[in-house]
Scaffold this active site. Structure first.
Site, PDB file in Angstrom:
ATOM      1  CB  SER A 110      -0.948  -0.068   1.310  1.00 26.63           C
ATOM      2  OG  SER A 110      -1.952   0.895   1.125  1.00 26.63           O
ATOM      3  CG  HIS A 111      -0.006   4.312   2.985  1.00 30.69           C
ATOM      4  ND1 HIS A 111      -1.052   3.254   3.305  1.00 30.69           N
ATOM      5  CD2 HIS A 111       0.288   4.674   4.111  1.00 30.69           C
ATOM      6  CE1 HIS A 111      -1.032   2.940   4.592  1.00 30.69           C
ATOM      7  NE2 HIS A 111      -0.473   3.812   5.140  1.00 30.69           N
ATOM      8  CE  LYS A 120      -4.258  -2.326   1.125  1.00 29.28           C
ATOM      9  NZ  LYS A 120      -4.581  -1.155   0.266  1.00 29.28           N
ATOM     10  CG  ASP A 249      -2.110   4.281  -1.984  1.00 27.51           C
ATOM     11  OD1 ASP A 249      -2.663   4.278  -3.140  1.00 27.51           O
ATOM     12  OD2 ASP A 249      -2.289   3.875  -1.085  1.00 27.51           O
ATOM     13  CG  ASP A 251      -2.604  -0.154  -2.755  1.00 29.19           C
ATOM     14  OD1 ASP A 251      -2.350   1.088  -2.280  1.00 29.19           O
ATOM     15  OD2 ASP A 251      -3.235  -1.121  -2.232  1.00 29.19           O
ATOM     16  CG  ASP A 253      -6.080   1.559  -1.826  1.00 31.63           C
ATOM     17  OD1 ASP A 253      -4.931   2.353  -1.543  1.00 31.63           O
ATOM     18  OD2 ASP A 253      -6.020   0.390  -0.985  1.00 31.63           O
ATOM     19  NE  ARG A 254      -3.881   4.687   2.345  1.00 29.61           N
ATOM     20  CZ  ARG A 254      -3.852   5.207   3.692  1.00 29.61           C
ATOM     21  NH1 ARG A 254      -3.454   6.363   3.847  1.00 29.61           N
ATOM     22  NH2 ARG A 254      -3.841   4.158   4.472  1.00 29.61           N
TER      23      ARG A 254
END
Length: 468
Positions: A110-111, A120, A249, A251, A253-254
């Site tokens: 992720s971030h 996830k 980010d 991956d 998703d942000r």
């Protein structure tokens, strides 16, 4: 043979650790075997697997697939891409895979820093978190795995995913689209190739930054919620006179955003724009934001004819609450935005980016103009500081009890959120780390100082102190 995970990696919302220290290929294999066993116990037989651009992701993905197939479950590998593309593959309504899969796992950090990684998961169209992850740990610890020989196939769904993203622009004025100029900063994360494919088909002018996937993240850390990471995008927007800029980010998703004046537009401000657009067609809709969001957002939603709902922080609790309430829109200060009106209800920053383009055109105002109309508040960033694990939850409970004993009005949806004449302050325990989280917002700097003084006094009363 049973497997024990490092106690730190089984988190509330995902499985996450430091590769080579707390997370290994053996862990990935055990995750796959345990997840596959759960899928089989529910009558499923097929899952999708993807991975992000981190150096360790291919190794973990390979071991994960070995584990899943050893449980007798078939795997569809969708390859390198953003987490939302995995969600897209694992959502039957999207129709990306035929026959359908019953769940999916994305290998992603992720971030987080480059040496971190994790998993996830989604199952039967719902987030897989909390007690589900604890159950995986128990299955592995006891070695209670299903056995079999699952098959493996590859599927390229990137084209179908981009087609779906472009669907958000259906009915949008083509002339207005042609006039737009937008910056896109992928941060060398997994969304880069999809951004290249998406913008190649979008009208208008597009400036792409850092779209090559590089797990070392050589240009800046891929977390658009930290202002320093938006420096390249801000500079590009101002220098090239773009209408606005978008950041993502590791991956995808942000989402982060910068308006045409180079100002950061924070996630709760973006949610206000999305709400204005959505409520025009769907009045009285419930719109969810997490407890860290500005009070001005909840006021704005109500003023627009919506029903604001404050809920717990975390993408999994938010998604679950959306399903429970039928809310068509939700968001978090962390940059996760969820659309369930014309989309599938999961957090997808690329879809949110296209919806922002559509929203500004439908509203008929630039992002800078919309930002100008928002109240100017003074707020802290999300302040996080380490506390002993045994004190993390207890400290918040003690502060809450003291406030209630004093007769104070407290929102305890997720920790302690207290309104005062100056504004509000929040104290909550992280669900993923041994830290406490503080945030405060006021009308002016003096009010913010008073709010933080109260926070520090409350912390002192339970034997804690917040570092500078």
């Amino acid at each position: 043979m049973a497997h024990d995970f490092h106690p730190s990696i089984l988190r509330e919302y995902d499985i996450r650790g430091v590769f080579g220290e707390t997370l290994s290929a053996d862990d990935a294999r055990a995750v796959g075997r345990s997840f596959g066993s759960v899928v089989r116990s529910r009558g499923g037989s097929r899952v999708a697997v993807g991975y992000d651009g981190r150096i360790s992701s291919p190794v973990l993905e390979h071991a994960l697939v070995e584990g899943i197939t050893a449980s007798g479950v078939d795997v569809v590998r969708i390859g390198l891409g953003p987490s939302p593309m995995l969600y897209f593959a694992a959502t039957p309504a999207a129709g990306a895979l035929t026959p359908e899969v019953q769940g999916g796992i994305h290998v992603t950090g992720s971030h987080n820093p480059a040496n971190h990684n994790g998993f996830k998961m989604v199952l039967e169209g719902a987030p897989f978190f909390g007690g589900d992850i604890e159950y995986l740990g128990r299955i592995a610890c006891e070695g209670q795995w299903a056995s079999g020989r699952g098959s493996v196939q590859n599927a390229d769904i990137a084209g179908a995913y981009v087609d779906c993203l472009l669907g958000a622009l259906e009915g949008i004025d083509q002339v207005a689209l042609d006039r737009l100029s937008i910056g896109w900063d992928a941060g060398n994360g997994a969304a880069g190739p999809v951004i290249e494919a998406l913008t190649a088909r979008l009208p208008g002018r597009h400036a792409l930054l850092h779209t090559s996937v590089d797990g070392h993240f050589p240009n800046h850390h891929p977390d658009p919620t930290i202002e320093a990471n938006l420096a390249d995008l801000r500079a590009a927007v101002v220098a090239r006179r773009l209408d606005f800029g978008l950041a993502f980010d590791g991956d995808g998703d942000r989402i982060g955003a910068v308006d045409g004046k180079g100002r950061v537009v924070w996630a709760d401000q973006l949610l206000a724009v999305y709400a204005q657009d959505l409520l025009h067609d769907q009045p009285n809709s419930t719109i969810i934001a997490d407890v860290k969001a500005s009070s001005t957002l909840f006021e704005r939603i109500a003023a627009l004819g919506g029903v604001p709902l404050m809920w717990k922080t975390g993408h999994s609790p938010i998604k679950s609450k959306m399903k429970e309430t039928g809310a068509p829109l939700a968001g978090e200060m962390s940059g996760h935005v969820f659309f369930a009106d014309k989309y599938f209800g999961y957090d997808d920053a690329l879809y949110a980016a296209v919806r922002l383009i559509a929203a500004t055109i439908r509203i008929g105002q630039s992002l800078a103009t919309l930002r100008d109309a928002m109240p100017e508040m003074v707020a802290t960033p999300e302040l996080r500081f380490a506390v002993p694990r045994e004190r993390k939850v207890a400290a918040v409970s003690e502060v809450l009890a003291a406030l209630k004993a004093e007769g104070r009005q407290v929102n305890d949806t997720d920790g302690v959120r207290v309104d005062t004449p100056d504004g509000w302050w929040l104290l909550r325990s992280s669900n993923t780390e041994d830290v406490l989280v503080v945030r405060a917002e006021a009308r002016d700097a003096g009010g913010l100082d008073r709010l933080m003084a109260e926070v520090d006094a409350r912390l002192k009363s339970v034997g804690l102190s917040r570092p500078d």
